[in-house]
Design an enzyme around this catalytic site. Structure first.
Site, PDB file in Angstrom:
ATOM      1  N   ASP A   1      88.762  24.440  60.033  1.00 27.94           N
ATOM      2  CA  ASP A   1      88.284  25.596  60.796  1.00 27.94           C
ATOM      3  C   ASP A   1      88.023  25.193  62.260  1.00 27.94           C
ATOM      4  O   ASP A   1      87.909  24.012  62.591  1.00 27.94           O
ATOM      5  CB  ASP A   1      87.009  26.131  60.142  1.00 27.94           C
ATOM      6  CG  ASP A   1      86.741  27.576  60.524  1.00 27.94           C
ATOM      7  OD1 ASP A   1      87.609  28.233  61.120  1.00 27.94           O
ATOM      8  OD2 ASP A   1      85.628  28.059  60.218  1.00 27.94           O
TER       9      ASP A   1
ATOM     10  N   ASP B   1      77.041  28.134  64.400  1.00 31.48           N
ATOM     11  CA  ASP B   1      78.161  29.010  64.785  1.00 31.48           C
ATOM     12  C   ASP B   1      77.678  30.457  64.802  1.00 31.48           C
ATOM     13  O   ASP B   1      77.153  30.965  63.813  1.00 31.48           O
ATOM     14  CB  ASP B   1      79.318  28.831  63.793  1.00 31.48           C
ATOM     15  CG  ASP B   1      80.638  29.285  64.377  1.00 31.48           C
ATOM     16  OD1 ASP B   1      80.720  30.455  64.822  1.00 31.48           O
ATOM     17  OD2 ASP B   1      81.586  28.479  64.417  1.00 31.48           O
TER      18      ASP B   1
ATOM     19  N   HIS C   1      79.527  37.918  60.267  1.00 30.20           N
ATOM     20  CA  HIS C   1      80.736  38.748  60.198  1.00 30.20           C
ATOM     21  C   HIS C   1      80.664  39.709  59.014  1.00 30.20           C
ATOM     22  O   HIS C   1      81.020  40.877  59.132  1.00 30.20           O
ATOM     23  CB  HIS C   1      81.978  37.859  60.057  1.00 30.20           C
ATOM     24  CG  HIS C   1      82.491  37.319  61.349  1.00 30.20           C
ATOM     25  ND1 HIS C   1      82.967  38.124  62.352  1.00 30.20           N
ATOM     26  CD2 HIS C   1      82.613  36.043  61.795  1.00 30.20           C
ATOM     27  CE1 HIS C   1      83.354  37.362  63.369  1.00 30.20           C
ATOM     28  NE2 HIS C   1      83.139  36.105  63.067  1.00 30.20           N
TER      29      HIS C   1
ATOM     30  N   ASP D   1      78.227  28.565  69.654  1.00 27.79           N
ATOM     31  CA  ASP D   1      79.499  28.702  70.368  1.00 27.79           C
ATOM     32  C   ASP D   1      79.702  30.113  70.900  1.00 27.79           C
ATOM     33  O   ASP D   1      80.526  30.336  71.785  1.00 27.79           O
ATOM     34  CB  ASP D   1      80.657  28.263  69.471  1.00 27.79           C
ATOM     35  CG  ASP D   1      80.627  28.923  68.103  1.00 27.79           C
ATOM     36  OD1 ASP D   1      79.636  29.619  67.785  1.00 27.79           O
ATOM     37  OD2 ASP D   1      81.599  28.751  67.357  1.00 27.79           O
ATOM     38  N   HIS D   2      78.958  31.047  70.356  1.00 28.06           N
ATOM     39  CA  HIS D   2      79.014  32.457  70.767  1.00 28.06           C
ATOM     40  C   HIS D   2      77.974  33.184  69.949  1.00 28.06           C
ATOM     41  O   HIS D   2      77.390  32.592  69.033  1.00 28.06           O
ATOM     42  CB  HIS D   2      80.401  33.059  70.518  1.00 28.06           C
ATOM     43  CG  HIS D   2      80.765  33.016  69.067  1.00 28.06           C
ATOM     44  ND1 HIS D   2      80.260  33.911  68.152  1.00 28.06           N
ATOM     45  CD2 HIS D   2      81.519  32.145  68.365  1.00 28.06           C
ATOM     46  CE1 HIS D   2      80.699  33.592  66.953  1.00 28.06           C
ATOM     47  NE2 HIS D   2      81.462  32.517  67.044  1.00 28.06           N
TER      48      HIS D   2
ATOM     49  N   SER E   1      85.756  31.149  68.107  1.00 24.38           N
ATOM     50  CA  SER E   1      85.153  29.828  67.926  1.00 24.38           C
ATOM     51  C   SER E   1      86.082  28.685  68.327  1.00 24.38           C
ATOM     52  O   SER E   1      85.602  27.585  68.613  1.00 24.38           O
ATOM     53  CB  SER E   1      84.715  29.638  66.468  1.00 24.38           C
ATOM     54  OG  SER E   1      83.658  30.507  66.161  1.00 24.38           O
TER      55      SER E   1
ATOM     56  N   GLU F   1      78.009  21.248  62.120  1.00 25.57           N
ATOM     57  CA  GLU F   1      78.110  22.705  62.287  1.00 25.57           C
ATOM     58  C   GLU F   1      77.551  23.499  61.105  1.00 25.57           C
ATOM     59  O   GLU F   1      77.989  23.321  59.970  1.00 25.57           O
ATOM     60  CB  GLU F   1      79.583  23.106  62.456  1.00 25.57           C
ATOM     61  CG  GLU F   1      79.750  24.597  62.762  1.00 25.57           C
ATOM     62  CD  GLU F   1      81.110  25.169  62.379  1.00 25.57           C
ATOM     63  OE1 GLU F   1      81.851  24.520  61.617  1.00 25.57           O
ATOM     64  OE2 GLU F   1      81.410  26.295  62.828  1.00 25.57           O
TER      65      GLU F   1
ATOM     66  N   HIS G   1      82.326  39.142  67.253  1.00 25.28           N
ATOM     67  CA  HIS G   1      81.507  38.344  68.172  1.00 25.28           C
ATOM     68  C   HIS G   1      80.993  39.200  69.331  1.00 25.28           C
ATOM     69  O   HIS G   1      81.558  40.244  69.627  1.00 25.28           O
ATOM     70  CB  HIS G   1      82.329  37.182  68.729  1.00 25.28           C
ATOM     71  CG  HIS G   1      82.786  36.216  67.683  1.00 25.28           C
ATOM     72  ND1 HIS G   1      83.622  35.157  67.958  1.00 25.28           N
ATOM     73  CD2 HIS G   1      82.524  36.152  66.353  1.00 25.28           C
ATOM     74  CE1 HIS G   1      83.855  34.481  66.845  1.00 25.28           C
ATOM     75  NE2 HIS G   1      83.205  35.062  65.861  1.00 25.28           N
TER      76      HIS G   1
ATOM     77  N   ASP H   1      77.751  32.277  61.308  1.00 26.31           N
ATOM     78  CA  ASP H   1      78.804  33.154  61.817  1.00 26.31           C
ATOM     79  C   ASP H   1      79.510  33.904  60.687  1.00 26.31           C
ATOM     80  O   ASP H   1      79.678  35.125  60.748  1.00 26.31           O
ATOM     81  CB  ASP H   1      79.815  32.311  62.585  1.00 26.31           C
ATOM     82  CG  ASP H   1      81.030  33.099  63.041  1.00 26.31           C
ATOM     83  OD1 ASP H   1      80.868  33.935  63.952  1.00 26.31           O
ATOM     84  OD2 ASP H   1      82.124  32.890  62.497  1.00 26.31           O
TER      85      ASP H   1
END
Lengths: 653, 653
Positions: free
Chosen positions: B282, B173, B444, B485-486, B222, B435, B612, B440
């Site tokens: 999530d 992620d 963040h 995913d990004h 996400s 995952e 993101h 991610d």
């Protein structure tokens, strides 16, 4: 509590590691140095020099008593064979022993205290040797009686059959995947998440990533990285076609052959084209020809385009058939050149083109030098949209006080080079390196609009190149590679309502103009409006460069600067300016973004611009041997793959 | 002066574009809305709902007189065929007309002024239809007499033959190429620019890039991006398995089938594994099962794992055979769940594992639910190096006041899932999504050390998965994909002498501790020292996380924060803290980096973390159909390629 099944007990071994960011000499952690260093790879038959050094540090943490060893020995062992003294191995004479000294700082504290460490050196250099038999070699330097430094060398085994007639290597200097994504967003329309057109790069069948780090630092510069791409040897920041020794002379360092030297040595009737939107003495074009530890030795660079290496016996490849770009000051004796290079090239049967008309009218059957302005070529954005920025530059390529006019872009230069090389070298094939240099230069300036314009020009050039090769019937015989030499830490994180930002007076409130996630919305750069720009069929650039909602773009490390996220209509950005006070360094340039807000820097205060980054960069490939370029690999593999595709691996005659 | 051969005259057409970052309804630029929208792609036989809306804005720039059209019509035309009213086309009943209204803000000025725009709506929804015949369809909404909104739909043509028995989709992620490069640098030794070991990802034969943008914004979250990967439909931020309509109900939006729903519908004896290091409700695990416009509807998510969609007739796929991760609070009625889900799952023949020992001892022939703590799983760095951070968390998965203990990681969870699915579904094959969620989450938090630790754990998991599949004889029948995913706008630009930075008192002088280009030096994270960490053969993490010279890392957009570039030994980073004053927003957390310096933010002051980014993300593929994943493509192509490989394209019975 259960932890770490994968984590073993702490190691008992203590390694006395020196500070890794300040090094006595890159590639030389011991007191004995071997260049090419441990882990070097070679193309069979590639010429190279061997530099040996023995260091005796006088002071500092490595200080020792006594002179550096004048009696060191060096042997080479082919795996499974016996150890042979180097002069016997290559059947060459033993060179004279050299001596010098140098100083370095062990860390920033030592630098602040002006406490350099002094090192005495003994050295020898064995010039212009080659290894022909594939396999592993062990090269051993013995010194101080019992000490030794071992370099493991590998001559790569590869097929000898040539598979590509032509190779064109496009380098987007500083270009990353992140930038390609942003360029696509501003130039290609999408509907509900589906793009209605594709970038030329997006259509390539093969994608790879290459690692750009250098030999002795994990961030490279363009000299070092271009050297890796063209020679298969990673070296040190600022070096072109050499490993960097500790001597003061920037022209005595150990050389290794570049792909154009090898290609022309084996195929004298093949053609070479070198194209850049930068000044032609700049690192990326220079690394094909030059051999110096200092990329700033511009006169050396131009002279190697003209006559190759002259201070030592080395491959005489005749120089490029086509050399197109900028940087007239390095050709003009009235400016920075030591000789009148225009005259020298013309006497050497080159046509000289100083503008686009002359470029396009030049006969295709003759060698061609094109120099279109001083310094770098103005950016695509200035040449095509904000054209008043071309005025009052006093940058005419003839050295007059006029402005350069009638400028070609990367596309016009590249297509002309193909015409000339196809005409002159259509039978034996050709190699072109075409560089979109100002992706990097404008990323340094944090002028993301201009950088992305350069990237889109590269994409347009790639598209036009494929079309041209198709027309000439050469597409299926040509390996096309598009890659970069390193990255910048750029990305886009949302959009900015510039109208809202302008309306706020407070720096913190201005930041509320930024929309992220869903509030990023859609790209307004591709939307039609009363003043929107339109292009020929298949050519994609933004319809507008100054929408109300712009990209929220940035880089990860920067000097003090201001941000308003608007296109700089008056010319390339200058984010920071010098205070002339060394301690204070560079501060934000207020005029750069009057309606924006201040961001304090995350780089040393001596930095006035952004810097290169670590990221692997993309490789796009199509044509013969394209399958070699998929997956993840080292930058040097680009050289070895191109060499394999051109069948350059030699057997000993 | 010559310019712009490619630039045509300005267009005369003026398009009345609305502010693109504030949208009345994403995917609906006209007053008539069709979901699935224009440019949607479908797998043949994939079930979906059709939502139609007609808007009548009461005020704002689009204001019009009158009610929304209650008599709109909708037709579908297969290319070359004739236009058929939708109910006839699908042979279904005409649904009832719905009416509602909603408000939105046209831009930030309207938001500041609390001036919403009100829109009245008429709507219909046609539920659970499918298109079987490949080709182009034109779906037309006619309203207000003369207006129409056309959606062009494509049912992709693909082979029906199944080529892979199993598919495992690893999602890092937020993972980018830049992060992979940095993870390699800190965990793999290199000598003179050549790595001595490779990441598992670096060994994949096929590399691709996928574009992560969403339907109505160029930055995704996400939920939206996982939906695209699993269904072939891009949607709106926060949506799971639905297009987002304008009604208030988060459970009535138009759905489309996910890959596990389709796979299980066609192959009832195939197995499904869902694994995450995040809480299981999530977005990334949720998007395989849930259908809601609000990812925060956690009870809905867990209920769809347990019993599928219940409010409408929809594919009943039986839920995952293996469900492993964290987020106990969403399973416990004493916490946030509406029902006792542990009991419900156990009654439904699942074994329940609440720690690593129970996970590994669970019988392989039974379904398995594993929930190992509340919230997210602690990071690899906390579980393996700074283990005291696991204490005093009161996060036991049984809802007691104890700390979660005996925690598995991504590797242990993934290997167990393979064992169970191989045992239970070895004949019909299986699909696993695994995952690495906290790449991610820690990006963040700008905790780059922890994020890279998670990435290295993913790489180790991929490596162990390949080994496990080899042992089981399943490797050549299994398509393995690793993607993201990004991205986050992360990169590394040099090194930091933490000792020097600590010694400086002034914020500007501290910045001089940063070395860039050649002064970046080499990675100290892989160097051996007295306290260095060691791992099993083939497992690669840093030997030390707190060398004197650390990485100079950053992201391109951030809140106010402080930087000292040191690992956070006391637990995950909190870069900014709330002032509780809405206008002032979040400010730098002094305690986060006491020895560092202050950096003012480049995000709205309501942001306390990083966000993101736009960049295309890498795709690594190996196994059957691997060749489908090379080059550059849209995120939805991951779904279509997996579906093709599993032979999921249907012919009408």
């Amino acid at each position: 509590m259960q932890t770490i099944s994968c984590l073993l007990a702490a190691a008992a071994v203590i390694s006395g590691a020196a500070a890794q960011t300040h090094q006595r000499l890159g590639g030389c952690p011991d007191l004995g140095c071997v260049f090419p260093p441990d882990q070097a790879d070679f193309l069979a038959g590639q010429f190279f020099d061997i530099r040996l050094e023995v260091h005796s540090p006088i002071n500092g943490t490595e200080a020792r008593a006594g002179e550096p060893d004048p009696n060191f020995t060096f042997t080479i062992t082919k795996k499974g064979g016996k150890s042979v003294p180097v002069a016997n191995f290559f059947k060459i004479d033993e060179p004279v022993l050299e001596r010098w000294n140098f100083t370095w700082y062990e860390d920033r504290f030592a630098e602040d205290a002006h406490s350099p460490s002094l090192v005495n050196v003994t050295s020898k250099i064995y010039r212009r040797v080659a290894l022909y038999e594939p396999g592993e070699y062990e090269a051993t330097l013995n010194y101080y009686g019992t000490q030794k430094t071992v370099a493991n060398w590998l001559v790569r085994k590869m097929p000898h059959k040539r598979r590509a007639k032509n190779v064109i290597l496009f380098i987007g200097d500083g270009m990353t995947t992140n930038m390609i994504t942003a360029a696509r967003l501003i130039a290609h329309k999408s509907i509900n998440g589906k793009y209605m057109s594709k970038m030329a790069l997006d259509k390539f069948p093969i994608l790879g990533h290459q690692m750009t780090h250098s030999m002795d630092s994990f961030i490279t510069d363009s000299a070092n990285s271009a050297t890796a791409l063209y020679t298969g040897h990673k070296t040190t920041v600022n070096a072109l076609g050499v490993y960097v020794d500790s001597s003061k002379n920037p022209f005595d360092d150990p050389k290794f052959e570049t792909i154009v030297e090898i290609f022309k040595r084996q195929h004298p009737h093949a053609g070479i084209g070198i194209i850049s939107t930068a000044f032609l003495a700049d690192a990326t074009p220079a690394a094909l020809a030059a051999h110096t530890s200092k990329r700033g030795e511009y006169d050396h660079v131009i002279s190697t385009f003209y006559e190759g290496v002259t201070n030592y016996t080395w491959t005489q490849w005749g120089g490029p058939d086509v050399l197109l770009g900028a940087g007239a000051e390095n050709f003009l004796k009235s400016e920075e050149a030591k000789r009148e290079y225009y005259d020298l090239f013309e006497n050497n049967d080159y046509n000289l083109a100083l503008n686009k008309t002359a470029l396009q009218q030049a006969p295709d059957d003759q060698k061609l030098l094109g120099v279109f302005c001083k310094s770098n070529l103005p950016t695509w954005l200035d040449r095509n949209v904000y054209t008043s920025n071309l005025l009052n530059k006093t940058n005419a390529p003839d050295g007059s006080a006029r402005d350069a006019e009638d400028l070609p872009g990367l596309k016009e230069m590249t297509l002309k080079a193909i015409d000339v090389l196809h005409k002159r070298n259509g039978k034996d094939g050709w190699f072109i390196m075409s560089e979109a240099a100002s992706i990097d230069k404008q990323m340094h300036a944090m002028d993301y609009d201009r950088a992305l314009g350069e990237l889109l020009e590269l994409d347009d050039t790639v598209s036009a190149t494929i079309e041209k090769l198709k027309q000439l019937g050469e597409l299926e015989d040509t390996l096309i590679i598009v890659t970069a030499d390193h990255g910048h830490g750029f990305d886009v994180t949302g959009s900015v309502d510039t109208k809202y930002m302008e309306a706020q007076k407070d720096d913190r409130l201005k930041r509320n103009a930024i929309g992220y996630y869903g509030n990023s919305g859609l790209s307004q750069y591709t939307m039609s409006g009363p003043n929107s720009l339109r292009y020929s069929e298949g050519v994609h650039f933004p319809s507008q460069w100054d929408p109300r909602y712009t990209l929220h773009s940035g880089v990860v490390a920067f000097p003090d600067h201001r941000e308003n996220y608007e296109v700089h209509k008056d010319g390339p950005r200058t984010p920071a300016v010098s205070t002339k006070d060394k301690k204070l360094g560079n501060i934000a340039n207020y005029k750069d973004a009057v309606t924006g807000y201040l961001v304090n820097g995350t780089l040393p205060v001596n930095a006035a611009q952004g810097v290169h980054s670590l990221t692997d960069v993309p490789v796009f490939a199509r044509g013969p041997c394209q399958e070699l370029f998929g997956g993840v690999y080292n930058s040097i593999d680009i050289f070895f793959n191109m060499a394999e595709c051109l069948g350059l691996s030699e057997k000993k005659k």
